[in-house]
Scaffold this active site. Structure first.
Site, PDB file in Angstrom:
ATOM      1  N   THR A   9      -9.565   0.665   2.516  1.00 12.18           N
ATOM      2  CA  THR A   9      -9.288   2.194   2.797  1.00 12.18           C
ATOM      3  C   THR A   9     -10.158   3.193   1.954  1.00 12.18           C
ATOM      4  O   THR A   9      -9.885   4.238   2.110  1.00 12.18           O
ATOM      5  CB  THR A   9      -7.764   2.682   2.653  1.00 12.18           C
TER       6      THR A   9
ATOM      7  N   TYR B 178     -16.372   3.502   7.653  1.00  8.29           N
ATOM      8  CA  TYR B 178     -14.688   3.417   7.859  1.00  8.29           C
ATOM      9  C   TYR B 178     -14.243   3.359   9.080  1.00  8.29           C
ATOM     10  O   TYR B 178     -13.629   2.546   9.764  1.00  8.29           O
ATOM     11  CB  TYR B 178     -14.040   4.381   6.672  1.00  8.29           C
TER      12      TYR B 178
ATOM     13  N   ASP C 247      -3.687 -13.015   3.109  1.00  6.27           N
ATOM     14  CA  ASP C 247      -5.137 -12.257   3.326  1.00  6.27           C
ATOM     15  C   ASP C 247      -5.150 -12.427   4.806  1.00  6.27           C
ATOM     16  O   ASP C 247      -5.134 -13.410   4.982  1.00  6.27           O
ATOM     17  CB  ASP C 247      -6.017 -12.686   2.532  1.00  6.27           C
ATOM     18  N   ILE C 248      -5.363 -11.106   5.426  1.00  3.19           N
ATOM     19  CA  ILE C 248      -5.476 -11.006   6.779  1.00  3.19           C
ATOM     20  C   ILE C 248      -6.661 -11.800   7.220  1.00  3.19           C
ATOM     21  O   ILE C 248      -6.954 -11.982   8.498  1.00  3.19           O
ATOM     22  CB  ILE C 248      -5.114  -9.732   7.481  1.00  3.19           C
TER      23      ILE C 248
ATOM     24  N   TRP D   8      -4.198  12.623   7.519  1.00  8.35           N
ATOM     25  CA  TRP D   8      -4.275  12.322   6.036  1.00  8.35           C
ATOM     26  C   TRP D   8      -2.815  12.135   5.421  1.00  8.35           C
ATOM     27  O   TRP D   8      -2.150  13.089   5.558  1.00  8.35           O
ATOM     28  CB  TRP D   8      -4.962  13.940   5.531  1.00  8.35           C
TER      29      TRP D   8
ATOM     30  N   GLY E  42       0.784  -1.430   0.033  1.00  6.29           N
ATOM     31  CA  GLY E  42       0.125   0.070  -0.075  1.00  6.29           C
ATOM     32  C   GLY E  42       0.948   1.312   0.107  1.00  6.29           C
ATOM     33  O   GLY E  42       2.249   1.252  -0.221  1.00  6.29           O
ATOM     34  N   MET E  43       0.147   2.227  -0.084  1.00  5.30           N
ATOM     35  CA  MET E  43       1.052   3.622  -0.110  1.00  5.30           C
ATOM     36  C   MET E  43       1.658   3.716   1.180  1.00  5.30           C
ATOM     37  O   MET E  43       2.953   4.214   1.097  1.00  5.30           O
ATOM     38  CB  MET E  43      -0.045   4.949   0.040  1.00  5.30           C
TER      39      MET E  43
ATOM     40  N   LYS F  65     -12.648   0.613  11.677  1.00  9.09           N
ATOM     41  CA  LYS F  65     -11.247   0.871  12.157  1.00  9.09           C
ATOM     42  C   LYS F  65     -11.303   0.960  13.851  1.00  9.09           C
ATOM     43  O   LYS F  65     -10.445   0.424  14.616  1.00  9.09           O
ATOM     44  CB  LYS F  65     -10.547   2.228  11.843  1.00  9.09           C
TER      45      LYS F  65
END
Ligand SMILES: NC(=O)c1ccc[n+]([C@@H]2O[C@H](COP(=O)([O-])OP(=O)(O)OC[C@H]3O[C@@H](n4cnc5c(N)ncnc54)[C@H](OP(=O)(O)O)[C@@H]3O)[C@@H](O)[C@H]2O)c1
Length: 290
Positions: free
Chosen positions: A61, A124, A35-36, A149, A10-11, A128
Site C-alpha cells: 500500500t 499502485y 505470505d500470499i 481514502w 493492517g489498518m 490493484k
C-alpha cells in the site's frame, strides 16, 4: 459464517476483524502466518481452515514505493491476488478482494461509479487493477469492493489523519494538497458495510465509501484539526505539483456506488464528517501519542 482474513494486521484488517468477530467466526491471518505470494501455504491454509469466505485485504500500500519497486507492487497486489483467487476456486470458496478507486485515471470531473472504465494513473493503481482482473479470471465467485481514502485503526493508523495529528505536535505549518479530491472512509463503517454487502448483494464489483461531499486532503485536514480542537491556521493549501512524490496522484479519487443505492435494498454508509468526528474524539490521545 467462517471468514479467513488475509491482511488482518493492517489498518483496515484490525478494525474489520474486530467488527466481523462480533457476529461471525473470523480467522485472522497476518503476513507472518502466511505470505500470499506463497501458493503452497495459501492452499494449505484453505484446506486446513475450510472457510466459508476469504477476505483479501493484504496489499502493498506504499504508493510511492510501488512506483519504483515493481516487485513489491505486483508481487502482492497482482500475483498474490492471483494465487489466492486460484486457491479459492480450487477450494470452492468465495473471495472478496478489497480494491481501490486508484484504478481510475482521475481525469473525470465527478466521482467514479462502478460503470466507469479503469485506466490507472500510477503503478499502485495498475497493480490493484491487475489484482482485480486475476480475481475475475480465476475465481468467478467473487466480490471486488473498491474503497476510498481510509482512516481508522487508532494506534495502527499510519495514514493521513493520524500523520497530520502527529505532525501538529512538532510543526508550526503543514502544507496539504488542495487540488485532488477523494472519498474519506472510516474503516469501521467500511467493515460493517462489507458484511452487509456480502450478505445481501450478489457477486460483482462494487464501490463502498462513506457518504458526504468529496474532499481534498486540505479539507479533510482542516476538518480533522477542527474536531481535535486545534487551530486550523497551521494547515496551508498547496498544489500537488508542489509536492515531490514518486507516484502521480489522480486528481479525482472520489467515488459513489451506482449499485448499492436501490430503493428497496439500499446500503449507505454514514457521512464521513460524522464518522471522522467519532473516530478522532474517541482515539485522539492514542493517535497523538504514537
Ligand atoms: N488505506 C487506504 O486509503 C486504502 C484505500 C483504498 C483501498 N485500500 C485497500 O484496502 C486494503 C487494506 O489497506 P490498509 O490501508 O489496511 O493497508 P495496510 O495497513 O498497509 O495493511 C496491509 C496489510 O497487508 C500485509 N501484507 C502486505 N503484503 C503481504 C503479503 N505478500 N502477504 C501477506 N500479507 C501482506 C501487510 O503486512 P506488512 O505490514 O508486513 O507489510 C499489512 O499488514 C488494501 O487492499 C488496500 O489496497 C486502502
Amino acid at each position: 459464517m467462517k471468514a479467513l482474513v488475509f491482511g488482518a494486521a493492517g489498518m483496515l484488517g484490525a478494525d474489520l476483524v474486530a467488527v466481523w468477530s462480533r457476529s461471525e467466526k473470523v480467522v485472522p491471518c497476518t503476513r507472518d502466518d502466511c505470505d500470499i505470494g506463497d501458493g503452497e501455504r495459501v492452499r494449505g491454509l484453505l484446506r486446513a481452515e475450510k472457510p466459508d469466505i476469504v477476505l483479501l485485504l493484504a496489499a502493498a500500500t506504499d504508493v510511492d514505493r510501488c512506483q519504483n519497486d515493481h516487485d513489491y507492487a505486483f508481487g502482492t497486489n497482482s500475483v498474490g491476488a492471483e494465487i489466492v483467487a486460484q486457491a479459492c476456486r480450487r477450494a470452492g470458496c468465495p473471495l472478496v478482494y478489497i480494491s481501490s478507486i486508484a484504478v481510475f485515471s482521475g481525469e473525470k470531473d465527478s466521482p467514479y461509479n462502478e460503470f466507469d472504465i479503469p485506466a490507472p494513473a500510477n503503478v499502485y493503481g495498475l497493480s490493484k487493477y491487475h489484482g482485480e482482473e486475476a480475481v475475475r479470471t480465476f475465481c468467478p465467485d467473487h466480490w471486488i469492493v473498491r474503497t476510498g481514502w481510509l482512516f481508522g485503526g487508532g494506534a495502527r493508523d499510519v495514514k493521513f489523519v493520524a500523520k497530520l495529528l502527529r505532525k501538529t505536535a512538532v510543526n508550526s505549518e503543514i502544507r496539504v494538497v488542495r487540488d485532488c479530491v477523494g472519498s474519506p472512509t472510516y474503516t469501521v463503517d467500511f467493515a460493517r458495510g462489507l458484511l452487509q454487502l456480502v450478505s445481501r448483494f450478489h457477486n460483482g464489483t462494487y464501490h463502498l465509501v462513506n457518504s458526504g461531499m468529496p474532499a481534498s486532503r486540505y479539507e479533510l485536514g482542516r476538518e480533522t484539526l477542527k474536531i481535535a480542537g486545534y487551530s486550523t491556521d497551521m494547515i496551508l493549501p498547496c498544489l500537488s505539483s508542489e509536492i515531490d512524490s514518486a507516484a502521480p496522484r489522480p486528481r479525482m479519487e472520489a467515488a459513489l456506488s451506482a449499485k448499492l443505492g436501490g430503493p428497496r435494498n439500499r446500503l449507505l454508509l454514514p457521512d464521513w464528517k460524522d464518522s471522522l468526528a467519532g473516530y478522532v474524539r474517541g482515539t485522539l490521545s492514542e493517535l497523538v501519542r504514537c
